[in-house]
Design a protein around this motif. Sequence first.
Motif, PDB file in Angstrom:
ATOM      1  N   ASN A  68      35.886  50.267  46.162  1.00 44.55           N
ATOM      2  CA  ASN A  68      35.190  50.911  44.871  1.00 44.55           C
ATOM      3  C   ASN A  68      35.246  52.444  45.157  1.00 44.55           C
ATOM      4  OD1 ASN A  68      34.669  48.458  44.165  1.00 44.55           O
ATOM      5  ND2 ASN A  68      32.449  48.531  44.869  1.00 44.55           N
ATOM      6  N   ASP A  69      35.110  53.170  46.190  1.00 42.13           N
ATOM      7  CA  ASP A  69      35.278  54.647  46.274  1.00 42.13           C
ATOM      8  C   ASP A  69      36.241  55.274  45.933  1.00 42.13           C
ATOM      9  OD1 ASP A  69      36.279  53.777  48.500  1.00 42.13           O
ATOM     10  OD2 ASP A  69      35.299  55.133  49.981  1.00 42.13           O
ATOM     11  N   GLY A 112      37.785  54.909  39.631  1.00 41.41           N
ATOM     12  CA  GLY A 112      36.869  55.313  38.804  1.00 41.41           C
ATOM     13  C   GLY A 112      36.578  54.181  37.674  1.00 41.41           C
ATOM     14  N   ASN A 113      35.716  54.239  36.962  1.00 45.08           N
ATOM     15  CA  ASN A 113      35.505  53.267  35.968  1.00 45.08           C
ATOM     16  C   ASN A 113      36.524  52.947  34.986  1.00 45.08           C
ATOM     17  OD1 ASN A 113      32.835  52.801  37.187  1.00 45.08           O
ATOM     18  ND2 ASN A 113      31.788  54.275  35.704  1.00 45.08           N
ATOM     19  N   TYR A 154      39.693  53.117  35.611  1.00 41.85           N
ATOM     20  CA  TYR A 154      41.035  52.643  36.534  1.00 41.85           C
ATOM     21  C   TYR A 154      41.983  52.101  35.954  1.00 41.85           C
ATOM     22  CZ  TYR A 154      43.593  50.819  40.593  1.00 41.85           C
ATOM     23  OH  TYR A 154      44.409  50.278  41.426  1.00 41.85           O
ATOM     24  N   GLY A 186      39.839  50.152  33.274  1.00 40.56           N
ATOM     25  CA  GLY A 186      38.704  49.625  33.678  1.00 40.56           C
ATOM     26  C   GLY A 186      38.531  48.018  33.353  1.00 40.56           C
ATOM     27  N   ARG A 241      34.672  46.133  40.142  1.00 40.74           N
ATOM     28  CA  ARG A 241      33.787  46.509  41.430  1.00 40.74           C
ATOM     29  C   ARG A 241      33.530  45.349  42.196  1.00 40.74           C
ATOM     30  NH1 ARG A 241      34.234  51.999  41.687  1.00 40.74           N
ATOM     31  NH2 ARG A 241      33.913  52.968  39.478  1.00 40.74           N
TER      32      ARG A 241
END
Length: 181
Positions: free
Chosen positions: A73-74, A77-78, A80, A105, A159
């Motif tokens: 997850n890190d 980004g949203n 992605y 995303g 996520r």
Amino acid sequence: MIQSNSSTLSSADWRRRPVLLCMIMCANAEPLGAQSVRDFIPTDAANCAVTSPPASAGIAATPGGFLMVYPRNDAIGNGYTGCKVLWVVDTDRMPRLATLYFEAGVLSRALSHDVRSATEAIEVACDLTAGRSLLPNGGRKATDAMCRGLPAEELYGLRVATWPRKCLKEPDAGVCSQDPR
């Protein structure tokens, strides 16, 4: 001249033996309908060419065991665009379970691999934007309805909470006792 194990044949001989030629060529070919990731997903997109779990992959707990997840997850980004890959954590190997392709995303394509196969053959391929199977006559014969249901699967989300990979070998490490991220 073309040489086979049993004799040397001229090109004219091969033209008269189409069945023999097909048998020799087809014996070394992939099975009919066999596909690769690149047939469904742009492998030049972020993380789509990954074939084995990198050191930065994380582990996710499931009722059936652990999965290796990349990227974590890190690292995304949203919005992605690229792939997320899941592998089954096994004692002697880590077969690929799924290749997920996200656009901005949103899960766009999902491939399920045969974890029993040494080639990690694709069993199911779904186009989630169209809600349809890309292999309706192959593999597990995924239906369009099955493909429409995949976005509800938690592990197929953008996520997925994971622990660092080191928790496989060092479960007592401090980070491993925290909630997955």
